[in-house]
Design a protein around this motif. Structure first.
Motif, PDB file in Angstrom:
ATOM      1  N   ILE A  13       0.770  -1.140  -0.002  1.00  0.00           N
ATOM      2  CA  ILE A  13      -0.025  -0.061   0.077  1.00  0.00           C
ATOM      3  C   ILE A  13       0.821   1.294  -0.038  1.00  0.00           C
ATOM      4  O   ILE A  13       0.574   2.159  -0.781  1.00  0.00           O
ATOM      5  CB  ILE A  13      -1.040  -0.076   1.123  1.00  0.00           C
ATOM      6  CG1 ILE A  13      -2.177  -0.822   1.119  1.00  0.00           C
ATOM      7  CG2 ILE A  13      -1.439   1.189   1.421  1.00  0.00           C
ATOM      8  CD1 ILE A  13      -2.814  -1.217   2.233  1.00  0.00           C
ATOM      9  N   ILE A  14       1.838   1.247   0.741  1.00  0.00           N
ATOM     10  CA  ILE A  14       2.743   2.265   0.842  1.00  0.00           C
ATOM     11  C   ILE A  14       3.467   2.626  -0.469  1.00  0.00           C
ATOM     12  O   ILE A  14       3.401   3.897  -0.942  1.00  0.00           O
ATOM     13  CB  ILE A  14       3.756   2.252   1.959  1.00  0.00           C
ATOM     14  CG1 ILE A  14       3.371   2.220   3.301  1.00  0.00           C
ATOM     15  CG2 ILE A  14       4.930   3.344   1.964  1.00  0.00           C
ATOM     16  CD1 ILE A  14       2.349   3.368   3.600  1.00  0.00           C
ATOM     17  N   ILE A  15       3.840   1.792  -0.876  1.00  0.00           N
ATOM     18  CA  ILE A  15       4.707   1.865  -2.408  1.00  0.00           C
ATOM     19  C   ILE A  15       3.552   2.147  -3.452  1.00  0.00           C
ATOM     20  O   ILE A  15       3.802   3.262  -4.318  1.00  0.00           O
ATOM     21  CB  ILE A  15       5.097   0.256  -2.816  1.00  0.00           C
ATOM     22  CG1 ILE A  15       6.347  -0.016  -2.111  1.00  0.00           C
ATOM     23  CG2 ILE A  15       5.472   0.529  -4.344  1.00  0.00           C
ATOM     24  CD1 ILE A  15       6.839  -1.336  -2.201  1.00  0.00           C
ATOM     25  N   ARG A  16       2.305   1.871  -3.427  1.00  0.00           N
ATOM     26  CA  ARG A  16       1.460   2.276  -4.401  1.00  0.00           C
ATOM     27  C   ARG A  16       1.098   3.771  -4.226  1.00  0.00           C
ATOM     28  O   ARG A  16       0.707   4.545  -5.100  1.00  0.00           O
ATOM     29  CB  ARG A  16       0.044   1.474  -4.188  1.00  0.00           C
ATOM     30  CG  ARG A  16       0.110   0.128  -4.655  1.00  0.00           C
ATOM     31  CD  ARG A  16      -1.346  -0.674  -4.481  1.00  0.00           C
ATOM     32  NE  ARG A  16      -1.059  -1.983  -4.943  1.00  0.00           N
ATOM     33  CZ  ARG A  16      -2.240  -2.896  -4.699  1.00  0.00           C
ATOM     34  NH1 ARG A  16      -3.289  -2.313  -4.588  1.00  0.00           N
ATOM     35  NH2 ARG A  16      -1.948  -3.994  -5.144  1.00  0.00           N
ATOM     36  N   VAL A  18       3.305   6.014  -2.913  1.00  0.00           N
ATOM     37  CA  VAL A  18       4.353   6.946  -3.339  1.00  0.00           C
ATOM     38  C   VAL A  18       4.400   6.851  -4.805  1.00  0.00           C
ATOM     39  O   VAL A  18       4.696   8.082  -5.332  1.00  0.00           O
ATOM     40  CB  VAL A  18       5.881   6.165  -2.840  1.00  0.00           C
ATOM     41  CG1 VAL A  18       6.929   6.840  -3.515  1.00  0.00           C
ATOM     42  CG2 VAL A  18       5.878   6.207  -1.321  1.00  0.00           C
ATOM     43  N   LEU A  19       3.931   5.791  -5.481  1.00  0.00           N
ATOM     44  CA  LEU A  19       3.957   5.868  -6.968  1.00  0.00           C
ATOM     45  C   LEU A  19       2.754   6.991  -7.396  1.00  0.00           C
ATOM     46  O   LEU A  19       3.196   7.565  -8.582  1.00  0.00           O
ATOM     47  CB  LEU A  19       3.756   4.343  -7.485  1.00  0.00           C
ATOM     48  CG  LEU A  19       4.704   3.335  -7.536  1.00  0.00           C
ATOM     49  CD1 LEU A  19       4.375   2.055  -7.787  1.00  0.00           C
ATOM     50  CD2 LEU A  19       6.216   3.923  -8.161  1.00  0.00           C
ATOM     51  N   TYR A  20       1.678   6.633  -6.890  1.00  0.00           N
ATOM     52  CA  TYR A  20       0.596   7.573  -7.231  1.00  0.00           C
ATOM     53  C   TYR A  20       1.264   9.405  -6.898  1.00  0.00           C
ATOM     54  O   TYR A  20       1.000  10.113  -7.887  1.00  0.00           O
ATOM     55  CB  TYR A  20      -0.501   7.490  -6.468  1.00  0.00           C
ATOM     56  CG  TYR A  20      -1.431   8.842  -6.254  1.00  0.00           C
ATOM     57  CD1 TYR A  20      -2.226   8.874  -7.487  1.00  0.00           C
ATOM     58  CD2 TYR A  20      -1.254   9.634  -5.251  1.00  0.00           C
ATOM     59  CE1 TYR A  20      -3.164  10.302  -7.409  1.00  0.00           C
ATOM     60  CE2 TYR A  20      -1.980  10.905  -5.263  1.00  0.00           C
ATOM     61  CZ  TYR A  20      -2.856  11.042  -6.191  1.00  0.00           C
ATOM     62  OH  TYR A  20      -3.641  12.177  -6.342  1.00  0.00           O
ATOM     63  N   TYR A  21       1.738   9.445  -5.772  1.00  0.00           N
ATOM     64  CA  TYR A  21       2.391  10.716  -5.598  1.00  0.00           C
ATOM     65  C   TYR A  21       3.490  11.319  -6.690  1.00  0.00           C
ATOM     66  O   TYR A  21       3.416  12.359  -7.158  1.00  0.00           O
ATOM     67  CB  TYR A  21       2.945  10.850  -4.352  1.00  0.00           C
ATOM     68  CG  TYR A  21       3.557  12.462  -3.623  1.00  0.00           C
ATOM     69  CD1 TYR A  21       2.630  13.151  -3.089  1.00  0.00           C
ATOM     70  CD2 TYR A  21       4.704  12.714  -4.248  1.00  0.00           C
ATOM     71  CE1 TYR A  21       2.990  14.528  -2.934  1.00  0.00           C
ATOM     72  CE2 TYR A  21       5.148  14.078  -3.844  1.00  0.00           C
ATOM     73  CZ  TYR A  21       4.364  14.853  -3.068  1.00  0.00           C
ATOM     74  OH  TYR A  21       4.655  16.024  -2.685  1.00  0.00           O
ATOM     75  N   ASN A  22       4.320  10.352  -6.910  1.00  0.00           N
ATOM     76  CA  ASN A  22       5.492  10.635  -7.786  1.00  0.00           C
ATOM     77  C   ASN A  22       4.910  10.895  -9.203  1.00  0.00           C
ATOM     78  O   ASN A  22       5.556  11.787 -10.131  1.00  0.00           O
ATOM     79  CB  ASN A  22       6.528   9.560  -7.669  1.00  0.00           C
ATOM     80  CG  ASN A  22       7.369   9.769  -6.478  1.00  0.00           C
ATOM     81  OD1 ASN A  22       7.396  10.682  -5.946  1.00  0.00           O
ATOM     82  ND2 ASN A  22       8.295   8.674  -6.140  1.00  0.00           N
ATOM     83  N   ASN A  23       3.905  10.030  -9.600  1.00  0.00           N
ATOM     84  CA  ASN A  23       3.758  10.176 -11.042  1.00  0.00           C
ATOM     85  C   ASN A  23       2.207  11.196 -11.341  1.00  0.00           C
ATOM     86  O   ASN A  23       2.184  11.725 -12.672  1.00  0.00           O
ATOM     87  CB  ASN A  23       3.074   8.840 -11.504  1.00  0.00           C
ATOM     88  CG  ASN A  23       4.347   7.812 -11.996  1.00  0.00           C
ATOM     89  OD1 ASN A  23       4.987   7.931 -12.803  1.00  0.00           O
ATOM     90  ND2 ASN A  23       4.645   6.804 -10.771  1.00  0.00           N
ATOM     91  N   TYR A  24       1.683  11.287 -10.427  1.00  0.00           N
ATOM     92  CA  TYR A  24       0.252  12.359 -10.595  1.00  0.00           C
ATOM     93  C   TYR A  24      -0.088  13.304  -9.695  1.00  0.00           C
ATOM     94  O   TYR A  24      -0.890  14.027  -9.962  1.00  0.00           O
ATOM     95  CB  TYR A  24      -0.910  11.234 -10.484  1.00  0.00           C
ATOM     96  CG  TYR A  24      -0.771   9.877 -11.595  1.00  0.00           C
ATOM     97  CD1 TYR A  24      -0.903  10.299 -12.942  1.00  0.00           C
ATOM     98  CD2 TYR A  24      -0.286   8.772 -11.101  1.00  0.00           C
ATOM     99  CE1 TYR A  24      -0.934   8.941 -13.668  1.00  0.00           C
ATOM    100  CE2 TYR A  24      -0.298   7.501 -12.022  1.00  0.00           C
ATOM    101  CZ  TYR A  24      -0.599   7.850 -13.262  1.00  0.00           C
ATOM    102  OH  TYR A  24      -0.552   6.812 -14.325  1.00  0.00           O
TER     103      TYR A  24
END
Length: 210
Positions: A13-16, A18-24
């Motif tokens: 969940i944490i990785i998802r 972070v990926l959301y924050y960095n990409n969107y």
């Protein structure tokens, strides 16, 4: 008590996130440079990263470890006592404390609080906020070293468990104390009676001699 996630699911969940924050994530308050505007860069972490790698030599900013710890780690208060630097029932020391006789001063002047940062994943070290924005790393004293693999959350839970255990045991202790008090009173009363009886016998013997 309401926890339901296992470690792997939590990390996923944490990785998802972070990926959301960095990409969107669109950072409305980010101040873009003129060059960024000319290249049509939006204030999204990934686009800023790509722009920096392509046009600003790709060099990452170096931040001192102390600054990172002060920003990321939670803050709290510890207490300097004659037995050590106390935090969550554990005791710590550091070179500054030993060289400047912190514990001896606490014995004479009394305990005093100090601001600290701590790692929520381990109680092995705490970090005192000293003058000039310095962080002083403190390690567990030998008396507390057995808890080095615990977390602050563990310490809070065990403290609550100990309080509940003591509350449950109070009645047993009070009953035992009452019984002890009764037994001691009986023993003292018996001694007093024996002493009084012996004194009466001596008086009677003395009178018969006279």
């Amino acid at each position: 008590k309401k926890a339901c996630l296992d470690y792997e699911t939590f990390v996923s969940i944490i990785i998802r996130i972070v990926l959301y924050y960095n990409n969107y994530h669109y950072m409305e308050t980010y101040e873009k440079s003129l060059a960024m505007r000319e290249h049509g860069v939006r204030p999204i972490p990934l686009e800023l990263w790509n722009y920096g790698m392509s046009y600003e030599s790709g060099l990452l900013r170096v931040v001192p470890k102390e600054d990172i710890l002060k920003v990321l780690l939670p803050h709290d208060k510890a207490k300097i006592t004659e037995a050590g630097i106390c935090f969550k029932q554990l005791y710590y020391t550091c070179r500054e404390a030993e060289e400047s006789s912190w514990f001896e001063k606490a014995r004479i002047e009394g305990s005093r609080p100090v601001p600290i940062s701590y790692d929520p994943g381990s109680v092995g070290h705490i970090y005192i906020h000293a003058e000039n924005d310095r962080l002083i790393t403190c390690s567990l004293l030998a008396r507390s070293s057995g808890y080095s693999t615990a977390t602050p959350e563990d310490m809070d839970r065990w403290k609550e468990d100990d309080a509940n255990e003591k509350a449950a045991y109070n009645q047993t202790e009070e009953q035992a104390r009452a019984e002890l008090s009764h037994e001691l009173k009986e023993a003292i009363d018996t001694c007093l009676k024996e002493k009084a009886s012996a004194s009466e016998i001596k008086d009677a013997d003395r009178k018969s001699v006279v």
